[in-house]
Scaffold this motif. Sequence first.
Motif, PDB file in Angstrom:
ATOM      1  N   ALA A 183       0.817  -1.218   0.000  1.00 21.30           N
ATOM      2  CA  ALA A 183       0.000   0.000   0.000  1.00 21.30           C
ATOM      3  C   ALA A 183       0.849   1.264   0.000  1.00 21.30           C
ATOM      4  CB  ALA A 183      -0.932  -0.001   1.208  1.00 21.30           C
ATOM      5  N   GLU A 184       2.137   1.155   0.296  1.00 23.39           N
ATOM      6  CA  GLU A 184       2.993   2.330   0.310  1.00 23.39           C
ATOM      7  C   GLU A 184       3.253   2.790  -1.125  1.00 23.39           C
ATOM      8  OE1 GLU A 184       6.394   2.388   2.775  1.00 23.39           O
ATOM      9  OE2 GLU A 184       5.437   1.342   4.446  1.00 23.39           O
ATOM     10  N   GLU A 185       3.028   4.068  -1.367  1.00 15.72           N
ATOM     11  CA  GLU A 185       3.154   4.630  -2.719  1.00 15.72           C
ATOM     12  C   GLU A 185       4.628   4.799  -3.126  1.00 15.72           C
ATOM     13  OE1 GLU A 185       0.748   5.017  -4.718  1.00 15.72           O
ATOM     14  OE2 GLU A 185      -0.949   4.742  -3.348  1.00 15.72           O
ATOM     15  N   PRO A 186       4.934   4.705  -4.440  1.00 14.66           N
ATOM     16  CA  PRO A 186       3.965   4.405  -5.497  1.00 14.66           C
ATOM     17  C   PRO A 186       3.851   2.922  -5.844  1.00 14.66           C
ATOM     18  CG  PRO A 186       6.016   5.125  -6.471  1.00 14.66           C
ATOM     19  CD  PRO A 186       6.215   5.201  -4.983  1.00 14.66           C
ATOM     20  N   TRP A 187       4.905   2.124  -5.568  1.00 14.45           N
ATOM     21  CA  TRP A 187       4.911   0.734  -6.015  1.00 14.45           C
ATOM     22  C   TRP A 187       5.113  -0.255  -4.871  1.00 14.45           C
ATOM     23  CZ3 TRP A 187       3.087   1.555 -10.552  1.00 14.45           C
ATOM     24  CH2 TRP A 187       3.522   2.620 -11.339  1.00 14.45           C
ATOM     25  N   GLY A 188       4.941   0.209  -3.626  1.00 12.68           N
ATOM     26  CA  GLY A 188       5.128  -0.663  -2.478  1.00 12.68           C
ATOM     27  C   GLY A 188       6.575  -0.673  -2.010  1.00 12.68           C
ATOM     28  N   VAL A 189       6.790  -1.150  -0.765  1.00 17.09           N
ATOM     29  CA  VAL A 189       8.127  -1.194  -0.178  1.00 17.09           C
ATOM     30  C   VAL A 189       8.312  -2.523   0.558  1.00 17.09           C
ATOM     31  CG1 VAL A 189       9.796  -0.062   1.342  1.00 17.09           C
ATOM     32  CG2 VAL A 189       8.089   1.313   0.147  1.00 17.09           C
ATOM     33  N   SER A 190       9.495  -3.126   0.404  1.00 15.29           N
ATOM     34  CA  SER A 190       9.890  -4.309   1.169  1.00 15.29           C
ATOM     35  C   SER A 190      10.880  -3.890   2.247  1.00 15.29           C
ATOM     36  CB  SER A 190      10.546  -5.358   0.263  1.00 15.29           C
ATOM     37  OG  SER A 190       9.652  -5.822  -0.716  1.00 15.29           O
ATOM     38  N   TYR A 191      10.697  -4.420   3.457  1.00 16.97           N
ATOM     39  CA  TYR A 191      11.585  -4.107   4.564  1.00 16.97           C
ATOM     40  C   TYR A 191      12.194  -5.393   5.124  1.00 16.97           C
ATOM     41  CZ  TYR A 191       9.214   0.462   4.725  1.00 16.97           C
ATOM     42  OH  TYR A 191       8.694   1.693   4.416  1.00 16.97           O
ATOM     43  N   LYS A 192      13.428  -5.284   5.566  1.00 14.94           N
ATOM     44  CA  LYS A 192      14.069  -6.367   6.312  1.00 14.94           C
ATOM     45  C   LYS A 192      14.666  -5.778   7.576  1.00 14.94           C
ATOM     46  CE  LYS A 192      18.114  -9.309   6.588  1.00 14.94           C
ATOM     47  NZ  LYS A 192      19.484  -9.524   6.071  1.00 14.94           N
ATOM     48  N   HIS A 218      16.471  -8.379  -3.402  1.00 17.48           N
ATOM     49  CA  HIS A 218      15.112  -8.909  -3.378  1.00 17.48           C
ATOM     50  C   HIS A 218      15.055 -10.252  -2.640  1.00 17.48           C
ATOM     51  CE1 HIS A 218      13.215  -5.842  -5.861  1.00 17.48           C
ATOM     52  NE2 HIS A 218      14.272  -5.894  -6.659  1.00 17.48           N
ATOM     53  N   MET A 219      16.101 -11.064  -2.751  1.00 17.68           N
ATOM     54  CA  MET A 219      16.128 -12.329  -2.023  1.00 17.68           C
ATOM     55  C   MET A 219      16.283 -12.101  -0.533  1.00 17.68           C
ATOM     56  SD  MET A 219      18.257 -14.965  -4.452  1.00 17.68           S
ATOM     57  CE  MET A 219      17.767 -16.357  -3.429  1.00 17.68           C
ATOM     58  N   LEU A 220      17.080 -11.096  -0.155  1.00 18.42           N
ATOM     59  CA  LEU A 220      17.254 -10.786   1.257  1.00 18.42           C
ATOM     60  C   LEU A 220      15.978 -10.230   1.866  1.00 18.42           C
ATOM     61  CD1 LEU A 220      20.787  -9.127   1.088  1.00 18.42           C
ATOM     62  CD2 LEU A 220      20.239 -11.337   2.118  1.00 18.42           C
ATOM     63  N   ALA A 221      15.248  -9.422   1.082  1.00 20.36           N
ATOM     64  CA  ALA A 221      14.041  -8.789   1.591  1.00 20.36           C
ATOM     65  C   ALA A 221      12.843  -9.719   1.590  1.00 20.36           C
ATOM     66  CB  ALA A 221      13.719  -7.541   0.763  1.00 20.36           C
ATOM     67  N   ASN A 222      12.887 -10.779   0.778  1.00 18.68           N
ATOM     68  CA  ASN A 222      11.733 -11.677   0.686  1.00 18.68           C
ATOM     69  C   ASN A 222      12.174 -13.093   0.335  1.00 18.68           C
ATOM     70  OD1 ASN A 222       9.198 -12.768   0.500  1.00 18.68           O
ATOM     71  ND2 ASN A 222       8.637 -11.724  -1.388  1.00 18.68           N
ATOM     72  N   PRO A 223      12.835 -13.794   1.253  1.00 17.14           N
ATOM     73  CA  PRO A 223      13.321 -15.148   0.952  1.00 17.14           C
ATOM     74  C   PRO A 223      12.214 -16.173   0.740  1.00 17.14           C
ATOM     75  CG  PRO A 223      13.678 -14.600   3.268  1.00 17.14           C
ATOM     76  CD  PRO A 223      13.251 -13.342   2.594  1.00 17.14           C
ATOM     77  N   MET A 224      11.025 -15.936   1.292  1.00 21.24           N
ATOM     78  CA  MET A 224       9.947 -16.920   1.173  1.00 21.24           C
ATOM     79  C   MET A 224       9.460 -17.064  -0.270  1.00 21.24           C
ATOM     80  SD  MET A 224       8.173 -19.121   2.936  1.00 21.24           S
ATOM     81  CE  MET A 224       8.151 -18.645   4.666  1.00 21.24           C
TER      82      MET A 224
END
Length: 316
Positions: free
Chosen positions: A72-81, A221-227
Amino acid sequence: MWACFFPVAVPASQRKVVPSPPDFGSSYHVKGVISLPYSEIKEPFEAWIDLAAKSSRIDYYHGKVSTYQLAAEEPWGVSYKIGSETTEIDKNVKRCFLVNGTKNETVTPQASLPDVQGFQFLRREYYKCSLCEVWQNVTTVGNKKNTYTLWVTRSDTGADGKETNTPLHYEMMGYNTLLGSHYDKYWVDYKEFSTHVDPKDFSLPEAMSCEGFPGPGVEHHMLANPMRDLIDTSASGHLHNMFSHFKEKFQRQYSDEIEHEKREKAFLHSLRFIHSTNRKGLSFSVGVNHFSDRTRSELGIMTGRRKWLGCLSLWV
């Protein structure tokens, strides 16, 4: 009692009716353990997802590392680790990193259960003393044939008119036709499952400031979303991009396609071992180096059969 711990088929008369695909709802909370036998990893996790809020969070090793996908974070979303980082200078310092989504790769909530719309019903059988439906998806990408299988229980319809579907076990088996052998295998055992989530589960810790991931972006991207690389049945491209970067950095040239496939397989398991080890919050961190495309037997010979750390760069 032992029969409860292995799949036991039910009579054919009970397997004839083909059910509709299980529905896990638009939000859920689940706990489980990821098993990667080729890398000798058993990694506990806890996950929350709310599709309506466009949010997901996954904790690894009892919260040592937390990943958030906030679309939902604008404009394209954010991944956090968020996790403890160890470098040559600092040890176990809590830090937050972020990756902004882009127009071509937007951030989406990350499920911890597979999307069963591409799965086919196989049969009903007992798994760990529970009568389950077995659903399966088989995909082929190049020389790789990947078989994904899900065991799920289905409860009777309750007073609210809704069924409860509970995942028990998810398994991937990858076969490489060029090598004539299995190149990958892993499974997820689900321990707890509920459809209740709290909006607060997706809030970042207070007073936590976040910065961009340091260094080249090929691994971010792998570090932020390994699943994603375990649950998604489609080719994500992350491993391919990482291996291409590795070959370029260390000037790798392989003799033929068979050797290339073997080295890519070894690199996959080295990469998983590296990332999972770093999520444990240990007093050291490990990373990719020039040994990361070597098999465990090769590393054993090179290190005199000492403990398998030859594929890693080590900061203590």
